[in-house]
Enzyme design. Structure first.
Site, PDB file in Angstrom:
ATOM      1  CB  SER A   1      97.713  59.941  59.439  1.00  0.00           C
ATOM      2  OG  SER A   1      99.257  60.229  60.360  1.00  0.00           O
TER       3      SER A   1
ATOM      4  CG  ASN B   1     109.312  54.274  56.576  1.00  0.00           C
ATOM      5  OD1 ASN B   1     108.746  54.830  56.704  1.00  0.00           O
ATOM      6  ND2 ASN B   1     110.084  53.617  55.616  1.00  0.00           N
TER       7      ASN B   1
ATOM      8  CG  HIS C   1      72.819  20.838  74.184  1.00  0.00           C
ATOM      9  ND1 HIS C   1      73.831  21.720  72.850  1.00  0.00           N
ATOM     10  CD2 HIS C   1      73.360  19.771  74.245  1.00  0.00           C
ATOM     11  CE1 HIS C   1      74.768  20.003  72.589  1.00  0.00           C
ATOM     12  NE2 HIS C   1      74.559  19.748  73.819  1.00  0.00           N
TER      13      HIS C   1
ATOM     14  CB  SER D   1      60.607  49.998  77.912  1.00  0.00           C
ATOM     15  OG  SER D   1      60.458  50.168  77.294  1.00  0.00           O
TER      16      SER D   1
ATOM     17  CE  LYS E   1      61.198  45.035  78.806  1.00  0.00           C
ATOM     18  NZ  LYS E   1      61.309  45.069  77.357  1.00  0.00           N
TER      19      LYS E   1
ATOM     20  CG  ASN F   1      64.992  46.669  79.158  1.00  0.00           C
ATOM     21  OD1 ASN F   1      64.470  45.745  79.276  1.00  0.00           O
ATOM     22  ND2 ASN F   1      65.101  48.296  78.454  1.00  0.00           N
TER      23      ASN F   1
ATOM     24  CD  GLU G   1      70.304  44.017  75.589  1.00  0.00           C
ATOM     25  OE1 GLU G   1      68.729  43.190  76.412  1.00  0.00           O
ATOM     26  OE2 GLU G   1      69.940  45.406  75.341  1.00  0.00           O
TER      27      GLU G   1
ATOM     28  CD  GLN H   1      98.571  57.586  56.975  1.00  0.00           C
ATOM     29  OE1 GLN H   1      99.359  58.056  56.927  1.00  0.00           O
ATOM     30  NE2 GLN H   1      97.172  58.382  56.427  1.00  0.00           N
TER      31      GLN H   1
END
Length: 491
Positions: free
Chosen positions: A28, A111, A157, A276, A282, A284, A289, A321
């Site tokens: 690791s 440990n 709703h 876009s 566009k 966005n 998101e 681990q």
């Protein structure tokens, strides 16, 4: 037999189990870069304690601590090959000091060492997350203050339900995030306990001072039972759960922002939008998101962690681990999402005119008129029937519900006329979205005065919470200084 100081990563345990195809599988070292600084700190505290307890002579302690200084300066990338960062650091120390360097591992095991390192690093990460939450709350409060009387549609709703205010809406998320903050701090309190001195799981015959290492490392105390100290990872579960809950809050906020941008209720800054690749017109809401998607990652990390831990026997198992990376991934992603959300909220522009126009659509003031009738003595269920009938009558005529529609419905449902209960001006005021909002001035409600009261309370709560984070950071910083000062007595 490999000599101490060899560069094959097996110096601390000689040739036994030194190679084979599984060597890389169990390693690791690369992932452990995250806890490199924590491991150096834990090593220093342990060596100081060994010297103070006369388990290790001062001269040897000084050599080991000097070697650890070199390891810290050279960094994780300079470590020799090893099964993990703990073994690699110890090998690096032995290479500098000689066999006596191996005394740094007296009275401990990997440990309890790794459990301590994870807690040492995680507590800083949790404070970063808590601080990001505070910043987002501050952005929401700023918006709530500015838009305490900006009327907007409220939804249930995903349908227009009742008019509310932008301030009231933003405060709903600030309050949820305040609880998320509390969960992070609660998790921090249980993370901030030291397992060091538990050894493999069964303690040690050496006269160690566990409270001393806990103090040098800034922990609030120790995990008392040595088996529990080495094996427990419930602090990871609690942290991952708090982060997943926070991510869910952020996801809800992000979903609203995406929808509101779609409806033209708010405009995101270009810094938190994109265009876009093919449609140049566009704009966005990409960042939100991605914020929304983090909830899936965080809940997945929590599930993965719980599944890894489920059914593990006491005490230590190598499965652990693979448990910790779930939390590292979660805390990084969720903290970043909170930072992005704060910036996006702070720079967004609420479209006041569009919101006002939408606030009264779909007869969203109907409940306010029903409440008005109920306050005048009409049973609420009867008032509810009157407004439902008014909505049907207006729809049948292809018009928006107005006083005439309500009056006609009342004459159908009631024995008497509407004017016997309320006058026309009161009804028409209740039909207005702004007036409807102003009526609902109960504690925590959307009326501007109620919003202002909530902002005042939330500001005070946020100030207290920011002080909590500052205090916890200060305590950790003081422990760093305390350990550094103590180490200089030996080197």
């Amino acid at each position: 037999m490999a000599e101490f100081g060899s560069d094959d990563g097996t110096a601390v345990r000689r040739d036994r189990f030194s190679g084979g195809p599984a060597r890389g599988f169990v390693s690791s070292l690369s992932a452990d870069e995250r806890i490199f600084a924590a491991d150096v700190a834990v090593d220093r505290a342990h060596v100081v304690m060994l010297a103070e307890q006369d388990i290790l002579d001062d001269a040897t302690a000084g050599k080991i601590l000097t070697a650890l200084n070199v390891v810290e300066v050279e960094g994780h990338g300079a470590l020799p090959e090893g099964e993990d960062v703990h073994e690699a650091i110890e090998t690096a120390v032995i290479e500098q000091v000689g066999p006596e360097g191996g005394k740094m591992h007296t009275a401990r095991s990997r440990n309890d060492e790794v459990a301590t390192c994870i807690r040492h690093r995680l507590r800083d990460d949790l404070l970063d997350a808590a601080e990001a939450v505070c910043d987002l709350r501050a952005a929401l409060l700023a918006g709530a203050t500015e838009h305490a009387d900006t009327v907007m549609p409220g939804f249930t709703h995903l349908q227009h339900a009742q008019p509310t205010t932008v301030g009231h809406y933003l405060l709903s998320y600030e309050q949820a995030l305040a609880r998320d903050f509390e969960r992070l701090v609660d998790a921090f309190q249980r993370v901030n306990r030291s397992p060091l001195g538990a050894a493999a799981f069964a303690g040690t015959p050496f006269d160690v001072d566990r409270e001393r290492t806990a103090d040098l490392l800034g922990f609030d105390g120790v995990v008392t039972n040595s088996m529990d100290a080495a094996a427990a990872r419930d602090f990871l579960v609690e942290s991952a759960s708090a982060l997943a809950t926070l991510a869910t809050t952020l996801s809800g906020l992000a979903e609203d922002v995406v929808l509101f941008a779609n409806q033209g209720y708010l405009a995101l800054s270009d810094d938190y939008s994109s265009t876009s690749s093919i449609m140049p017109q566009k704009k966005n809401p990409d960042t939100f998101e991605l914020v929304r998607s983090v909830a899936g990652d965080a809940s997945g990390s929590l599930t993965g962690l719980l599944t890894t831990l489920k059914g593990l026997p006491r005490a230590y198992n190598r499965d652990l681990q693979n448990a910790t990376p779930h939390v590292w991934a979660s805390v990084d992603a969720v903290t970043e999402a909170a930072v992005v959300a704060a910036g996006g909220v702070a720079t967004a522009e609420w479209q006041v005119g569009t919101l006002a126009e939408a606030a009264g659509s779909n007869f969203s003031t109907a409940t306010g008129v029903a409440d008005l009738l109920a306050m005048a003595g009409v049973p609420f269920r009867t008032a509810h029937e009157i407004l439902a009938t008014a909505a049907e009558l207006a729809a049948a005529d292809g018009r928006d519900p107005d006083y005439e529609a309500v009056d006609e419905a009342a004459s159908t449902v009631l024995d008497g006329s509407l004017s016997a209960y309320v006058d026309r001006d009161a009804v028409e005021a209740a039909l207005d979205p702004a007036e409807s909002v102003a009526m609902r001035d109960s504690a925590g409600g959307p009326a501007p005065d109620a919003v202002t009261d909530q902002v005042t309370e939330a500001d005070a709560r946020l100030s207290t919470d920011e002080s909590v984070v500052d205090g916890l950071r200060e305590s950790i910083d003081e422990s760093h200084e305390r350990l550094t000062t103590t180490v200089t007595d030996y080197v």
